[in-house]
Design an enzyme around this catalytic site. Structure first.
Site, PDB file in Angstrom:
ATOM      1  N   SER A  71       0.864  -1.180   0.000  1.00 36.72           N
ATOM      2  CA  SER A  71       0.000   0.000   0.000  1.00 36.72           C
ATOM      3  C   SER A  71       0.903   1.234   0.000  1.00 36.72           C
ATOM      4  CB  SER A  71      -0.855  -0.019   1.279  1.00 36.72           C
ATOM      5  OG  SER A  71      -1.377   1.267   1.558  1.00 36.72           O
ATOM      6  N   TYR A  75      -2.648  -0.777  10.344  1.00 34.85           N
ATOM      7  CA  TYR A  75      -2.520  -1.028   8.903  1.00 34.85           C
ATOM      8  C   TYR A  75      -1.155  -0.547   8.392  1.00 34.85           C
ATOM      9  CZ  TYR A  75      -4.017  -0.920   3.945  1.00 34.85           C
ATOM     10  OH  TYR A  75      -4.137  -1.109   2.586  1.00 34.85           O
TER      11      TYR A  75
HETATM   12  P1  NAP Z   1     -11.771  -5.827   0.153  1.00 32.11           P
HETATM   13  O1  NAP Z   1     -12.604  -5.386  -1.011  1.00 32.11           O
HETATM   14  O2  NAP Z   1     -12.223  -5.492   1.531  1.00 32.11           O
HETATM   15  O3  NAP Z   1     -11.587  -7.430   0.023  1.00 32.11           O
HETATM   16  C1  NAP Z   1     -10.838  -8.111   1.001  1.00 32.11           C
HETATM   17  C2  NAP Z   1     -10.716  -9.554   0.583  1.00 32.11           C
HETATM   18  O4  NAP Z   1      -9.887 -10.224   1.557  1.00 32.11           O
HETATM   19  C3  NAP Z   1     -12.039 -10.298   0.552  1.00 32.11           C
HETATM   20  O5  NAP Z   1     -11.999 -11.241  -0.499  1.00 32.11           O
HETATM   21  C4  NAP Z   1     -12.056 -11.004   1.913  1.00 32.11           C
HETATM   22  O6  NAP Z   1     -12.825 -12.178   1.929  1.00 32.11           O
HETATM   23  C5  NAP Z   1     -10.593 -11.357   2.041  1.00 32.11           C
HETATM   24  N1  NAP Z   1     -10.166 -11.638   3.415  1.00 32.11           N
HETATM   25  C6  NAP Z   1     -10.195 -10.824   4.496  1.00 32.11           C
HETATM   26  N2  NAP Z   1      -9.693 -11.457   5.569  1.00 32.11           N
HETATM   27  C7  NAP Z   1      -9.319 -12.699   5.154  1.00 32.11           C
HETATM   28  C8  NAP Z   1      -8.753 -13.834   5.788  1.00 32.11           C
HETATM   29  N3  NAP Z   1      -8.416 -13.816   7.101  1.00 32.11           N
HETATM   30  N4  NAP Z   1      -8.520 -14.948   5.061  1.00 32.11           N
HETATM   31  C9  NAP Z   1      -8.853 -14.995   3.736  1.00 32.11           C
HETATM   32  N5  NAP Z   1      -9.395 -13.952   3.078  1.00 32.11           N
HETATM   33  C10 NAP Z   1      -9.632 -12.821   3.787  1.00 32.11           C
HETATM   34  O7  NAP Z   1     -10.259  -5.285   0.064  1.00 32.11           O
HETATM   35  P2  NAP Z   1      -9.536  -4.442  -1.084  1.00 32.11           P
HETATM   36  O8  NAP Z   1      -9.824  -3.015  -0.860  1.00 32.11           O
HETATM   37  O9  NAP Z   1      -9.759  -5.034  -2.413  1.00 32.11           O
HETATM   38  O10 NAP Z   1      -7.993  -4.668  -0.660  1.00 32.11           O
HETATM   39  C11 NAP Z   1      -7.265  -5.799  -1.107  1.00 32.11           C
HETATM   40  C12 NAP Z   1      -5.808  -5.588  -0.736  1.00 32.11           C
HETATM   41  O11 NAP Z   1      -5.326  -4.414  -1.364  1.00 32.11           O
HETATM   42  C13 NAP Z   1      -5.574  -5.430   0.756  1.00 32.11           C
HETATM   43  O12 NAP Z   1      -4.351  -6.053   1.121  1.00 32.11           O
HETATM   44  C14 NAP Z   1      -5.468  -3.927   0.915  1.00 32.11           C
HETATM   45  O13 NAP Z   1      -4.706  -3.567   2.035  1.00 32.11           O
HETATM   46  C15 NAP Z   1      -4.767  -3.552  -0.367  1.00 32.11           C
HETATM   47  N6  NAP Z   1      -4.961  -2.171  -0.781  1.00 32.11           N
HETATM   48  C16 NAP Z   1      -6.211  -1.673  -1.063  1.00 32.11           C
HETATM   49  C17 NAP Z   1      -6.350  -0.347  -1.503  1.00 32.11           C
HETATM   50  C18 NAP Z   1      -7.705   0.245  -1.872  1.00 32.11           C
HETATM   51  O14 NAP Z   1      -7.756   1.387  -2.324  1.00 32.11           O
HETATM   52  N7  NAP Z   1      -8.810  -0.507  -1.711  1.00 32.11           N
HETATM   53  C19 NAP Z   1      -5.209   0.459  -1.630  1.00 32.11           C
HETATM   54  C20 NAP Z   1      -3.957  -0.081  -1.316  1.00 32.11           C
HETATM   55  C21 NAP Z   1      -3.850  -1.399  -0.910  1.00 32.11           C
HETATM   56  P3  NAP Z   1     -14.422 -12.152   2.319  1.00 32.11           P
HETATM   57  O15 NAP Z   1     -15.107 -11.593   1.101  1.00 32.11           O
HETATM   58  O16 NAP Z   1     -14.758 -13.569   2.586  1.00 32.11           O
HETATM   59  O17 NAP Z   1     -14.511 -11.255   3.511  1.00 32.11           O
END
Ligand code: NAP
Length: 256
Positions: A147, A160
């Site tokens: 991130s 985080y």
């Molecule tokens: P998201 O939409 O909230 O999706 C999270 C995913 O992780 C879901 O598939 C969830 O499964 C799964 N998950 C959560 N806890 C878990 C566990 N203990 N074991 C297995 N699966 C688990 O998240 P996102 O925003 O796409 O982010 C994805 C990654 O990108 C993260 O590492 C985040 O830090 C990083 N990131 C995101 C952004 C952004 O702008 N969104 C920016 C920088 C980095 P369920 O559906 O079953 O809950």
């Protein structure tokens, strides 16, 4: 030249790919030819994601396995199941992550532990189990989803920020031990990405102006912006790229 980025015949696991960025990365790897295993916690949501994606690819190309990346035993069982039922794992994307927003003085240790367990320990556990087979075969790609908080802090997201900073150094630690065994381990660090989850921030004029002013590219990122770097790091096109974290942030982290 394009053959260098071809993932045909490769098996990839993307943790946390039932929705969000992980789902887009999984679709991107499948589009480049890989057989992809989707993962998440909620089995129903995962099955729906698999069904939605499977319609666009040849039968058997999109698989799924629900397991908790924070569990040592579940990570070992999950990797063993994939290797036995799908094939030798070539590509692991450690993407599963959670956020928890609260001022640092109010941060409960249980919430700190929960975020660290998912965003950092999960990558260690799944990475360690995946690396066993990859090292035995002398090849493999691990991509850790970091991130901008890998490099920069903001108020209210201390756990985080600590986890994502740690994930960059875990990427380096994995490289120190496993690069000689033929593995490439790298990070991708998305900036602010316009998704359903961030639509409220896009709609917030003050926050949106701050993002546009703070980003040299003058726009939000899209999930599609992440796919090219992920495919590259999963492919033979990156065979001498080791331990790096690639910021995909429109330049946000290189300016003040
Ligand atoms: P998201 O939409 O909230 O999706 C999270 C995913 O992780 C879901 O598939 C969830 O499964 C799964 N998950 C959560 N806890 C878990 C566990 N203990 N074991 C297995 N699966 C688990 O998240 P996102 O925003 O796409 O982010 C994805 C990654 O990108 C993260 O590492 C985040 O830090 C990083 N990131 C995101 C952004 C952004 O702008 N969104 C920016 C920088 C980095 P369920 O559906 O079953 O809950």
């Amino acid at each position: 030249m394009s053959g260098m980025f071809d993932l045909a015949g490769k098996v990839a696991l993307v943790t946390g790919s039932s929705r969000g960025i992980g789902n887009s990365l999984a679709r991107g790897l499948a589009g480049a030819g890989a057989t992809v295993v989707l993962n998440g916690l909620d089995a129903g949501r995962l099955a729906a994601a698999q069904a939605a994606m499977a319609a666009d690819f040849a039968p058997g190309r999109i698989r799924s396995l629900a397991f908790d990346v924070t569990s040592d035993a579940a990570a070992a069982d999950g990797i063993a199941w994939i290797e036995a039922n799908v094939g030798p794992l070539d590509i692991l994307v450690n993407n599963a992550g959670i956020q928890h927003r609260v001022p640092l003085l109010d941060l409960d240790v249980r919430d700190w532990d929960r975020v660290l367990a998912t965003d950092l320990t999960g990558a260690f556990l799944v990475g360690r189990e995946a690396a066993r087979g990859m090292l035995a075969r002398g090849r493999g790609k691990i991509i850790n989803v970091c991130s901008v908080q890998t490099d920069l802090a903001r108020p209210t997201i201390a756990a985080y920020t600590a986890a994502k900073g740690g994930l960059r150094n875990l990427t380096r630690a994995m490289t120190a031990e496993w690069a000689s065994g033929g593995l490439q381990i790298n990070g991708i660090a998305p900036g602010y990405i316009h998704t359903g989850m961030t639509q409220n921030l896009v709609d917030d004029d003050a926050f949106n102006s701050w993002i546009l002013g703070r980003t040299p590219a003058k726009r939000w990122g899209t999930v599609q912006d992440l796919v090219g770097p992920a495919v590259w790091l999963a492919s033979d096109g990156s065979n001498f790229v080791n331990g790096q974290t690639i910021f995909i942030d429109g330049g946000m982290t290189v300016v003040v």
